[in-house]
Write an enzyme that holds these catalytic residues in place. Structure first.
Site, PDB file in Angstrom:
ATOM      1  N   GLU A   1     -76.166  38.439 -61.634  1.00 17.36           N
ATOM      2  CA  GLU A   1     -76.345  39.269 -62.829  1.00 17.36           C
ATOM      3  C   GLU A   1     -76.142  40.754 -62.560  1.00 17.36           C
ATOM      4  OE1 GLU A   1     -79.633  40.361 -60.601  1.00 17.36           O
ATOM      5  OE2 GLU A   1     -78.884  38.322 -60.899  1.00 17.36           O
TER       6      GLU A   1
ATOM      7  N   LYS B   1     -78.314  49.704 -59.930  1.00 14.72           N
ATOM      8  CA  LYS B   1     -78.695  48.409 -60.511  1.00 14.72           C
ATOM      9  C   LYS B   1     -80.192  48.400 -60.789  1.00 14.72           C
ATOM     10  CE  LYS B   1     -79.230  43.558 -59.134  1.00 14.72           C
ATOM     11  NZ  LYS B   1     -79.030  42.577 -58.035  1.00 14.72           N
TER      12      LYS B   1
ATOM     13  N   ASP C   1     -77.378  33.971 -61.541  1.00 14.94           N
ATOM     14  CA  ASP C   1     -78.012  34.738 -60.470  1.00 14.94           C
ATOM     15  C   ASP C   1     -77.060  35.782 -59.882  1.00 14.94           C
ATOM     16  OD1 ASP C   1     -80.123  35.463 -58.858  1.00 14.94           O
ATOM     17  OD2 ASP C   1     -79.653  34.008 -57.289  1.00 14.94           O
TER      18      ASP C   1
ATOM     19  N   ARG D   1     -73.922  42.472 -60.906  1.00 13.69           N
ATOM     20  CA  ARG D   1     -72.559  42.975 -61.107  1.00 13.69           C
ATOM     21  C   ARG D   1     -72.199  43.062 -62.595  1.00 13.69           C
ATOM     22  NH1 ARG D   1     -70.363  38.187 -57.518  1.00 13.69           N
ATOM     23  NH2 ARG D   1     -72.408  38.662 -56.640  1.00 13.69           N
TER      24      ARG D   1
ATOM     25  N   LYS E   1     -83.785  30.873 -58.730  1.00 18.36           N
ATOM     26  CA  LYS E   1     -83.969  31.058 -57.294  1.00 18.36           C
ATOM     27  C   LYS E   1     -85.080  30.142 -56.786  1.00 18.36           C
ATOM     28  CE  LYS E   1     -82.844  36.025 -57.175  1.00 18.36           C
ATOM     29  NZ  LYS E   1     -81.719  36.001 -56.227  1.00 18.36           N
TER      30      LYS E   1
END
Length: 500
Positions: free
Chosen positions: A348, A264, A346, A350, A276
């Site tokens: 993101e 990632k 949030d 995956r 966040k």
């Protein structure tokens, strides 16, 4: 990097800032584990009055000019019959921390008597080397002085071992830690500097350094051409273009066995429109630790010239905010053709991993896929900073990873893919949502990724390194901040189980 040297005889050693002497804990007494360095015996005998020799116990004393070193570090190894590889690694990591604080840069290390060791000499030496290298690292500081108050060790001479045996181990561990340091440097670097393009340039640099490595970089237009709609969606809010990195190492070209590592590469994660809190965003430059880990592993594999085929795939982007940011409630279609309803911007990581898995299946013909991601806060809550959770659809792969974890001390814990939790990903308007309920978040994230394997017969493991990649405090054998966790474990796995 050539830090380590070896010498069979203690008598002919060169001068150094410090010497490290090992000690066993024998019932209620303490015994030097090495052949005696005679000039120091009167000095350390006095110090032993308050020294028990427990594992990792250490005391630094002055030599008062009585030998070739200015200081003597007494290092406890505990009870010989209970000594483990991890004990050795952590003990010499602690020794390194103490020596650096004392501003020692050249060190002589006396080995225990080899015939007395419970573990093999090679195992002892390998973990000694790893322990020292793990803490012989400086966080890249941005202060005006730009210098650490604790200088690095510049020369370590290990005494009491045949150089032909030792030097092979030293060079191997140094090569592995070049990969660990690369991972740490990237994770510790400013998010404005470690951009998707920076990761691409690192990949190109590795391709230039190693003849058996090739780099392919897909820019924004190529990403759109491949219909990577999930990666493209996450990238919409950023002023920095995404890129998709494919770094291939061919150590055994005639073999069809092929390991794909997917990392990632979210170089900064604001959370997108699902913003966040400020405090949670402070460390989000680390959200590309999976990408950095994949690069570090491939660097080590190439340096060791292992007879394997490994490809690192890195979907790289920021998850930022502007008027074009991808939106909650909208549906985006990935490279696989599967559609995803966005329950949270949030979640993101995956999404971009999903497109990377599809790319790997289409172009790489993988035998196995192993992905690394700082994916869920749920994993941090579950296992903390010392253990990474992992999921797998293949028991052999899971067992091999667990064994590699035990051998390297980089703790992995297998968690279940609970089938009934997959229902939490159902959507009324798309093939799936990108989040489940507010429970079992690490499991539902793994189940989301598994969907993109599309029942193909590929062994797969997902390592959620959200807790282990970046540490809030010093704790041997890791420094504060980026740990480089996973690089040693995966190189060990690749070497032991795939290099045949």
């Amino acid at each position: 990097m050539v830090l380590f040297h070896s010498q069979a005889s203690c008598c002919k050693r060169v001068k150094a800032d410090a010497i490290v002497l090992p000690f066993w804990q024998v019932q209620d007494k303490v015994r030097c584990a090495a052949s005696i360095v005679e000039e120091y015996e009167p000095l350390y005998q006095v110090a032993l009055e308050n020294f028990a020799g427990k594992t990792g116990e250490a005391e630094l004393i002055y030599s008062y000019g009585q030998g070739k070193e200015k200081r003597i570090l007494l290092l406890g190894l505990g009870k010989n019959e209970e000594l483990s590889s991890q004990d050795v690694l952590e003990a010499y990591a602690k020794a390194t921390r103490i020596l650096r604080k004392a501003k020692c840069t050249t060190v002589n290390i006396v080995l225990p008597v080899i015939s007395e060791l419970r573990i093999s000499a090679e195992d002892f030496l390998s973990n000694l080397t790893s322990g020292i290298l793990s803490l012989n690292y400086n966080y890249p500081k941005y202060t005006k002085e730009c210098q650490s108050s604790e200088p690095l060790l510049t020369k370590v001479t290990v005494l009491g071992i045949v150089p032909k045996i030792a030097d092979r181990i030293f060079r191997k561990e140094e090569s592995i830690f070049e990969g660990v340091y690369l991972t740490r440097d990237l994770v510790n670097g400013n998010a404005d500097e470690v951009t998707p393009q920076k990761l691409a340039n690192i990949a190109k640099g590795l391709a230039k350094e190693f003849p058996s490595v090739d780099a392919k970089i897909l820019n924004k237009d190529a990403i759109l051409k491949e219909k990577m709609g999930l990666l493209a969606a996450v990238a919409k809010g950023s002023a920095v273009d995404p890129c998709f990195i494919v770094l291939s190492y061919q150590g055994k070209p005639k073999s069809k066995d092929h390991t794909v590592l997917i990392g990632k590469g979210v170089t900064f994660d604001s959370g997108g429109l699902d913003l966040k809190p400020g405090k949670a965003m402070l460390t989000m430059k680390e959200d590309m630790a999976g990408a950095a880990t994949a690069l570090g592993i491939l660097s080590g594999v190439a340096a060791l010239e292992l007879p394997v085929n490994v490809t690192a795939i890195i979907p790289a982007t920021e998850n930022a905010i502007d008027g074009a940011s991808y939106k909650m409630g909208d549906v985006y279609i990935g490279m696989s053709g599967l559609s995803v309803e966005i329950g949270s911007t949030d979640a993101e990581g995956r999404l971009i991993l999903a497109d990377a898995i599809t790319y790997a299946l289409k172009y790489c013909k993988p035998t196995r896929i192993i992905d690394f991601a700082t994916l869920t806060g749920a994993m941090v809550v579950s296992l903390g900073e010392s253990v990474a959770g992992f999921f797998s659809n293949n028991d052999v792969l899971a067992q091999d990873l667990s064994e590699a974890s035990a051998e390297t001390g980089e703790a992995l814990w297998r968690l279940p893919l609970v089938e009934k939790y997959d229902k939490a990903l159902q959507s009324d308007i798309a093939d799936m949502k990108n989040i489940g309920s507010n429970r079992a978040g690490a499991i539902t994230a793994a189940l989301f990724l598994r969907r993109f394997l599309e029942d193909q017969p590929v062994a797969w493991a997902h390592l959620d390194i959200a807790g282990t990649a970046y540490r809030e405090k010093d704790e041997d054998p890791y420094p504060k901040y980026a740990s480089g966790f996973g690089v040693r474990c995966l190189i060990y796995y690749i070497e032991k189980f795939l290099s045949k």
